[in-house]
Design a protein around this motif. Structure first.
Motif, PDB file in Angstrom:
ATOM      1  N   ASP A   1     -68.589  19.945  25.106  1.00 14.40           N
ATOM      2  CA  ASP A   1     -69.521  20.054  23.981  1.00 14.40           C
ATOM      3  C   ASP A   1     -70.880  20.436  24.571  1.00 14.40           C
ATOM      4  O   ASP A   1     -71.448  19.670  25.355  1.00 14.40           O
ATOM      5  CB  ASP A   1     -69.574  18.695  23.290  1.00 14.40           C
ATOM      6  N   ILE A   2     -71.377  21.582  24.186  1.00 11.50           N
ATOM      7  CA  ILE A   2     -72.603  22.083  24.817  1.00 11.50           C
ATOM      8  C   ILE A   2     -73.803  21.179  24.531  1.00 11.50           C
ATOM      9  O   ILE A   2     -74.736  21.114  25.320  1.00 11.50           O
ATOM     10  CB  ILE A   2     -72.871  23.550  24.383  1.00 11.50           C
TER      11      ILE A   2
ATOM     12  N   ASN B   1     -77.800  32.361  13.740  1.00 10.40           N
ATOM     13  CA  ASN B   1     -77.799  33.526  12.832  1.00 10.40           C
ATOM     14  C   ASN B   1     -79.242  34.002  12.693  1.00 10.40           C
ATOM     15  O   ASN B   1     -80.176  33.361  13.188  1.00 10.40           O
ATOM     16  CB  ASN B   1     -77.166  33.177  11.483  1.00 10.40           C
TER      17      ASN B   1
ATOM     18  N   GLY C   1     -73.129  26.476  10.746  1.00  9.69           N
ATOM     19  CA  GLY C   1     -71.979  25.669  11.171  1.00  9.69           C
ATOM     20  C   GLY C   1     -71.766  25.811  12.664  1.00  9.69           C
ATOM     21  O   GLY C   1     -72.681  26.179  13.403  1.00  9.69           O
ATOM     22  N   GLY C   2     -70.546  25.538  13.118  1.00 14.08           N
ATOM     23  CA  GLY C   2     -70.158  25.739  14.514  1.00 14.08           C
ATOM     24  C   GLY C   2     -71.122  25.104  15.506  1.00 14.08           C
ATOM     25  O   GLY C   2     -71.658  24.005  15.289  1.00 14.08           O
ATOM     26  N   VAL C   3     -71.373  25.827  16.580  1.00 14.84           N
ATOM     27  CA  VAL C   3     -72.204  25.285  17.648  1.00 14.84           C
ATOM     28  C   VAL C   3     -73.659  25.141  17.177  1.00 14.84           C
ATOM     29  O   VAL C   3     -74.372  24.213  17.579  1.00 14.84           O
ATOM     30  CB  VAL C   3     -72.059  26.161  18.928  1.00 14.84           C
ATOM     31  N   ASP C   4     -74.092  26.017  16.299  1.00  8.27           N
ATOM     32  CA  ASP C   4     -75.443  25.964  15.718  1.00  8.27           C
ATOM     33  C   ASP C   4     -75.645  24.628  14.989  1.00  8.27           C
ATOM     34  O   ASP C   4     -76.645  23.920  15.211  1.00  8.27           O
ATOM     35  CB  ASP C   4     -75.565  27.154  14.745  1.00  8.27           C
TER      36      ASP C   4
ATOM     37  N   SER D   1     -69.476  30.341  23.732  1.00  9.17           N
ATOM     38  CA  SER D   1     -68.817  31.638  23.609  1.00  9.17           C
ATOM     39  C   SER D   1     -69.353  32.338  22.355  1.00  9.17           C
ATOM     40  O   SER D   1     -68.797  32.224  21.261  1.00  9.17           O
ATOM     41  CB  SER D   1     -67.308  31.416  23.545  1.00  9.17           C
TER      42      SER D   1
ATOM     43  N   SER E   1     -70.436  34.514  19.321  1.00 12.18           N
ATOM     44  CA  SER E   1     -69.779  35.420  18.347  1.00 12.18           C
ATOM     45  C   SER E   1     -68.274  35.219  18.164  1.00 12.18           C
ATOM     46  O   SER E   1     -67.678  35.889  17.329  1.00 12.18           O
ATOM     47  CB  SER E   1     -70.000  36.909  18.691  1.00 12.18           C
ATOM     48  N   THR E   2     -67.652  34.324  18.953  1.00 12.10           N
ATOM     49  CA  THR E   2     -66.178  34.254  18.883  1.00 12.10           C
ATOM     50  C   THR E   2     -65.654  33.208  17.896  1.00 12.10           C
ATOM     51  O   THR E   2     -64.456  32.978  17.823  1.00 12.10           O
ATOM     52  CB  THR E   2     -65.560  33.989  20.276  1.00 12.10           C
ATOM     53  N   GLY E   3     -66.558  32.577  17.151  1.00 12.75           N
ATOM     54  CA  GLY E   3     -66.137  31.627  16.121  1.00 12.75           C
ATOM     55  C   GLY E   3     -66.230  32.292  14.762  1.00 12.75           C
ATOM     56  O   GLY E   3     -65.469  33.204  14.444  1.00 12.75           O
ATOM     57  N   ALA E   4     -67.215  31.871  13.981  1.00 13.28           N
ATOM     58  CA  ALA E   4     -67.400  32.404  12.624  1.00 13.28           C
ATOM     59  C   ALA E   4     -67.555  33.926  12.619  1.00 13.28           C
ATOM     60  O   ALA E   4     -67.174  34.595  11.654  1.00 13.28           O
ATOM     61  CB  ALA E   4     -68.627  31.759  11.989  1.00 13.28           C
ATOM     62  N   TYR E   5     -68.091  34.488  13.708  1.00 12.58           N
ATOM     63  CA  TYR E   5     -68.327  35.934  13.753  1.00 12.58           C
ATOM     64  C   TYR E   5     -67.132  36.741  14.259  1.00 12.58           C
ATOM     65  O   TYR E   5     -67.203  37.971  14.359  1.00 12.58           O
ATOM     66  CB  TYR E   5     -69.591  36.244  14.571  1.00 12.58           C
TER      67      TYR E   5
ATOM     68  N   PHE F   1     -65.256  25.455  24.013  1.00  9.34           N
ATOM     69  CA  PHE F   1     -64.896  24.370  23.112  1.00  9.34           C
ATOM     70  C   PHE F   1     -63.403  24.076  23.186  1.00  9.34           C
ATOM     71  O   PHE F   1     -62.998  22.932  23.060  1.00  9.34           O
ATOM     72  CB  PHE F   1     -65.307  24.736  21.692  1.00  9.34           C
TER      73      PHE F   1
HETATM   74  N1  AR6 Z   1     -70.049  23.126  22.080  1.00  9.94           N
HETATM   75  C1  AR6 Z   1     -69.580  24.287  22.589  1.00  9.94           C
HETATM   76  N2  AR6 Z   1     -68.998  25.244  21.849  1.00  9.94           N
HETATM   77  C2  AR6 Z   1     -68.869  25.011  20.528  1.00  9.94           C
HETATM   78  C3  AR6 Z   1     -69.340  23.835  19.896  1.00  9.94           C
HETATM   79  C4  AR6 Z   1     -69.944  22.865  20.733  1.00  9.94           C
HETATM   80  N3  AR6 Z   1     -70.431  21.707  20.260  1.00  9.94           N
HETATM   81  N4  AR6 Z   1     -69.061  23.916  18.563  1.00  9.94           N
HETATM   82  C5  AR6 Z   1     -68.429  25.096  18.371  1.00  9.94           C
HETATM   83  N5  AR6 Z   1     -68.304  25.761  19.533  1.00  9.94           N
HETATM   84  P1  AR6 Z   1     -69.641  29.720  16.249  1.00  9.94           P
HETATM   85  P2  AR6 Z   1     -70.554  32.515  16.178  1.00  9.94           P
HETATM   86  C6  AR6 Z   1     -67.701  27.075  19.835  1.00  9.94           C
HETATM   87  O1  AR6 Z   1     -68.904  29.886  14.973  1.00  9.94           O
HETATM   88  O2  AR6 Z   1     -69.151  33.020  16.164  1.00  9.94           O
HETATM   89  C7  AR6 Z   1     -72.954  29.545  12.708  1.00  9.94           C
HETATM   90  O3  AR6 Z   1     -72.793  29.086  11.403  1.00  9.94           O
HETATM   91  C8  AR6 Z   1     -66.723  27.645  18.851  1.00  9.94           C
HETATM   92  O4  AR6 Z   1     -65.443  27.017  19.001  1.00  9.94           O
HETATM   93  O5  AR6 Z   1     -70.419  28.476  16.437  1.00  9.94           O
HETATM   94  O6  AR6 Z   1     -71.549  33.181  17.092  1.00  9.94           O
HETATM   95  C9  AR6 Z   1     -74.266  30.278  12.915  1.00  9.94           C
HETATM   96  O7  AR6 Z   1     -75.301  29.755  12.115  1.00  9.94           O
HETATM   97  C10 AR6 Z   1     -66.692  29.097  19.301  1.00  9.94           C
HETATM   98  O8  AR6 Z   1     -65.870  29.237  20.446  1.00  9.94           O
HETATM   99  O9  AR6 Z   1     -70.683  30.940  16.499  1.00  9.94           O
HETATM  100  C11 AR6 Z   1     -73.927  31.679  12.539  1.00  9.94           C
HETATM  101  O10 AR6 Z   1     -74.002  31.880  11.137  1.00  9.94           O
HETATM  102  C12 AR6 Z   1     -68.141  29.345  19.737  1.00  9.94           C
HETATM  103  O11 AR6 Z   1     -68.731  28.054  19.870  1.00  9.94           O
HETATM  104  C13 AR6 Z   1     -72.509  31.828  12.989  1.00  9.94           C
HETATM  105  O12 AR6 Z   1     -71.958  30.513  12.978  1.00  9.94           O
HETATM  106  C14 AR6 Z   1     -68.949  30.176  18.752  1.00  9.94           C
HETATM  107  O13 AR6 Z   1     -68.585  29.881  17.426  1.00  9.94           O
HETATM  108  C15 AR6 Z   1     -72.412  32.367  14.388  1.00  9.94           C
HETATM  109  O14 AR6 Z   1     -71.067  32.613  14.685  1.00  9.94           O
END
Ligand code: AR6
Length: 193
Positions: free
Chosen positions: A28-29, A42, A49-52, A133, A135-139, A172
């Motif tokens: 967990d970062i 964003n 959501g996600g890491v943000d 990582s 862009s590899t989640g929601a994006y 993650f």
């Molecule tokens: N520690 C490390 N990695 C994580 C954590 C954590 N606590 N939580 C999630 N990840 P994403 P994106 C990973 O969706 O694709 C947001 O809503 C996750 O599993 O967080 O760049 C922003 O506000 C994945 O591998 O970011 C933007 O709207 C990686 O982090 C949008 O999502 C990135 O996933 C950005 O999308």
């Protein structure tokens, strides 16, 4: 048996040039106690959501206040704030591209996220940086392609003059970590120089 000859006198001590390194871990970062962690934000910089989401929850409301004052960030660029309640001193906020097939400049924009984040870090004299990582989640950027850009760009940046001597990719999932490990293993275990 007679006396053993004395070993040759040791070579004079010469300090090695500073070792720059990068590695990949699963975790967990928000819990990383490095100088800076990078947020996959964003363009509003107002959380999500996600890491943000995780970074804002752990850092507390002061982070949102600081981000509000920045007035957003274009895709492929980066901004820096303090880390507030995080163990990391700084947060570098960067905005990755939304994947839409790869022909809309996504690779260049993703690369720019790593380049500009590390440039900001060096301007502040930051020594250690953790990246998620981007862009590899929601994006939805495909992990293999995104991780290759991440590793190649960081390797290149650490080969140039910079204050940064440690970059940690914080994955993650175990699957993402495996992808990074394969890439790091391709040219020696994470030595950046
Ligand atoms: N520690 C490390 N990695 C994580 C954590 C954590 N606590 N939580 C999630 N990840 P994403 P994106 C990973 O969706 O694709 C947001 O809503 C996750 O599993 O967080 O760049 C922003 O506000 C994945 O591998 O970011 C933007 O709207 C990686 O982090 C949008 O999502 C990135 O996933 C950005 O999308």
């Amino acid at each position: 048996m007679g006396e053993q000859p004395l070993p040759p006198s040791p070579a004079p001590y010469r300090p090695l040039p500073p070792m720059k390194q990068f590695d990949a871990i699963q975790g967990d970062i928000t819990q990383q106690r490095l100088d800076a962690i990078v947020n996959a934000a964003n363009t509003t910089l107002l959380g999500g959501g996600g890491v943000d989401g995780a970074i804002h929850r752990t850092a507390g409301p002061e982070l949102l206040e600081a981000c509000r004052a920045l007035g957003g960030c274009p895709t492929g660029e980066a901004r820096i704030t303090r880390g507030y309640r995080l163990p990391a001193k700084y947060v570098i906020h960067t905005v990755g591209p939304v994947w839409s097939g790869g022909r809309r400049g996504e690779p260049e924009l993703l690369r720019a996220c790593y380049v500009k984040s590390l440039r900001l870090a060096s301007e502040r004299g930051i020594k250690s940086v953790a990246f998620p990582s981007i862009s590899t989640g929601a994006y939805r950027y495909p992990i293999e392609q995104a991780a290759r850009i991440a590793v190649e760009t960081v390797r290149e940046a650490l080969g140039k003059p910079t204050s940064v001597d440690l970059v940690r990719f914080v994955c993650f999932s175990a699957g993402d970590l495996e992808v990074y490990r394969q890439l790091l293993g391709e040219r020696g275990a994470g030595s950046g120089t």
